[in-house]
Write an enzyme that holds these catalytic residues in place. Structure first.
Site: not given
Ligand code: GLC
Ligand code: GLC
Length: 649
Positions: A150, A193, A261, A291, A293, A335, A399-400, A524
């Site tokens: 990922d 995770h 994950q 950040r 996540d 995020e 990036h998403d 992505r």
């Protein structure tokens, strides 16, 4: 109220009890200045930390034990914190709102795809300076499973750099050198995770029940089925539902994202302490911003959607309190790519000082598709305001994927049906809608719910890819204008502008990911190409497309950095009577003002002079982008297709 008072009393009593124990554990250090500083901060933040941890773990018989071990961890981390970082902490305490400056400019990308490895990244510092960056987010760079990880968001070891990128010392050296050039390093704290190859997960797989308790592991489908009834599927293409069966364990594991994950179980204080230690390690490696996540997903309760629960907030606040004690220079960036009401709840100095602004992002793309600014104006009119001492991180692409996370009520108030409109936007940005200029790909299209999100680079979504294919210079010109228009908003609206690197030269979609088995299922990757430095070199040639986009960006960036009205968050959306023109007023700390006008259509648009006059901004403006003086008479201001005006009042 009474409970609160009692808790505070209990906190002070506990502090008085724990402090001597801590001081005897760290007896060798207690005479130092570093210890005095630690004590001062502990004293200031202990009550908060106690309160937060009590909310999470107060019903446990071993609560005090965990609290004491956490404090010892914090003390140890502070004492080991490198001197330059301790100095940075002090500097940040003196200037706590440093991130609100008009000088701030962020960039983000993958280390391998940008520069090969961490050493290569150091060699790119001159480029970052040329661009004007003061903030650099490096996508996850820690050890992760081979093949699909990922994009590194499955971390196998928070203390070991992915060997292909370098070693921890390279990361420390990079952080130091960036700092010396005025650039803050931003790293991910992936704390919802770990990967299934993290040592805790491996121990759980080997049958260790203590480590199984770091995660959500179930003997059969009973509980997973019960939870699944109210959960949203995040990556339905990868696996339906939120649980994964492990044949090796003959058990089910909670996996919100990919099957590799594993969601952490924060009901277990060991998991909290374990991750707090990893966080402090990242802090001492030189990160200045973490950040957070997927922070919306960290707390689970049966019968809920397990997103944005109150204790997910408590958890972040607890991590934040640990930082205030042991690495106070650090900031958190949220995020939360969720409903705007929920996004806002993470933003405060007690929780996340910084937050992505997914609403602005989605609504900018919405306006580009519809050529209308009504939803942008209406939503931002009351949703942009956040506490003075926090800041948005404003972005156009990352990036998403792009999710259409606007509020259906906001849309409904304008007669727009949210469900239908999202379908339109998906159709538009995948290029299926007749006449669409966009070339994106669907991400996680869910035939059952009709839901989808969008992948694609800024330039491809803004029309450059289609225009180049058609070879029509007029279309190309419009695409470049759209790109600069979007950027002009994030550079002026208030907060930290964040460039997804490559966008500054208009990089297009790269479809080659389809051939890579580790990437093919995840669209992505179409907007995560390897940076081509021969193409980058064309940025300095204004006759090339890269040069036009880069030059246009440079111009706006330089203006931003010399315009104090662009500091801070004070932004007032105004309505000048033209639904194609987004307008807002920025006010700086000394009362400096700039009126921003942005035409989201490919036609010239008039802005009536009397509408501008109504806002009492005076008659004479300096238009910063084109360096013209404008005096308001009776004639309207006429805006070119996709033109932006920065009008200094
Ligand atoms: C965040 C990341 C995304 C990742 C997910 C799971 O949303 O931005 O790339 O897939 O978390 O870690
Ligand atoms: C990733 C996904 C996004 C999801 C988010 C949650 O960013 O791409 O769609 O909502 O994770 O944090």
């Amino acid at each position: 109220m009474l409970a609160q008072v009692n808790l505070q009393k209990e906190a002070r009593r506990t502090f008085a009890r724990l402090l001597p124990r801590l001081e005897s554990e760290f007896a060798a250090a207690t005479a130092t200045e570093a210890w005095a500083t630690f004590r001062r901060r502990l004293d200031a933040h202990f009550n908060d930390l106690f309160d937060l941890l009590f909310t999470l773990y107060g019903d446990r018989y071993d609560f005090l034990y965990h609290l004491e071990r956490l404090l010892a961890e914090a003390a140890q981390s502070w004492l080991e914190r490198p001197q330059p970082l301790q100095a940075l902490d002090a500097a940040r305490e003196r200037d706590p709102q440093w991130y609100q400056s008009e000088q701030m400019l962020g960039g983000v990308y993958y280390v391998d795809l940008f520069a090969g490895d961490l050493k290569g990244m150091r060699a790119k510092i001159p480029y970052f300076q040329e661009l004007g960056l003061t903030y650099l987010h490096l996508m996850p760079l820690f050890k992760a499973p081979e093949g699909d990880s990922d994009g590194g968001y499955a971390v196998s070891d928070y203390r070991e750099v992915d060997p292909r990128l370098g070693v921890m010392d390279d990361l420390r050296a990079l952080a130091t050198e960036l700092r010396q050039h005025g650039i803050s390093l931003v790293l991910d704290f992936v704390f919802n995770h770990t990967s299934d190859e993290h040592r805790w997960a491996l121990a759980a797989q080997a049958g260790d029940e203590d480590f199984a308790d770091y995660y959500f592991v179930f003997p059969d489908r009973t509980l997973p089925d019960a939870y699944d009834r109210t959960l949203r599927e995040i990556f339905p293409d990868q696996h339906p539902g939120s649980f994964t069966y492990r044949p090796d364990m003959q058990r089910w594991v909670w996996t919100t994202f990919n099957s590799f994950q594993w969601d952490l179980n924060y009901r277990n204080p060991e998991a909290f302490r374990g991750m707090a230690a990893e966080m402090l390690y990242l802090a001492n490696a030189g990160a200045e911003v973490l950040r957070l996540d997927a922070l919306a997903f960290t707390w689970k309760e049966m019968g809920t959607n397990c997103e944005n629960l109150p204790k997910a907030h408590t958890l972040v606040r607890a991590f934040n309190a640990v930082l205030r004690i042991a690495a106070p220079g650090l900031l958190f960036k949220s995020e939360a790519i969720v409903h705007p009401d929920e996004v806002a709840r993470y933003i405060s100095t007690q929780e996340c000082q910084l937050s992505y602004n997914p609403l602005l992002m989605a609504l900018l793309w919405n306006s580009l598709a519809t050529r209308e600014v009504r939803l942008l104006r209406h939503s931002l009119g009351y949703r942009f305001a956040i506490p003075d001492d926090c800041a948005w991180v404003n972005y156009i692409r990352c990036h998403d994927d792009i999710g259409w996370t606007f509020d259906d009520g906001d849309a409904g108030a304008l007669g727009i049906n949210g469900y239908d409109h999202r379908r339109f936007l998906n159709s538009f940005y995948t290029g299926r809608f007749p006449g669409s200029f966009a070339r994106g790909l669907p991400f996680q299209e869910n035939p059952r719910t009709g839901d989808a999100r969008i992948s694609g680079t800024q330039a491809s979504l803004a029309g450059l890819e289609a225009a180049l294919r058609s070879g029509n210079p007029g279309e190309i010109d419009l695409a470049v204008r759209r790109i600069l228009l979007l950027n002009s908003i994030v550079l002026s609206v208030g907060g930290i502008p964040l460039i997804y690197l490559g966008d500054e030269i208009g990089i297009l979609n790269d479809y080659s990911y389809i051939e890579d088995p580790a990437k093919t299922g995840d669209s992505r990757w179409v907007h995560r190409p390897r940076i081509d430095w021969a193409q980058m070199a064309r940025r300095s040639d204004p006759s090339t497309l890269e040069g036009r986009i880069f030059g246009g960006m440079q111009h706006l960036i330089k203006l931003r950095k010399t315009t104090p009205a662009f500091a801070g968050n004070d932004m007032r959306v105004i309505n000048l009577g033209n639904d194609h023109v987004f307008a807002f007023v920025r006010t700086g700390r000394q009362g400096e003002r700039v009126l921003v006008l942005a035409n989201f259509s490919e036609h010239t648009q008039p802005v009536a002079a009397n509408e501008v006059r109504l806002y009492g901004l005076g008659y004479r403006f300096h238009e910063m982008v084109t360096q013209r003086e404008i005096t308001l008479g009776d004639e309207p201001i006429v805006m070119e297709p996709y033109q932006v005006m920065w009008l200094a009042v």
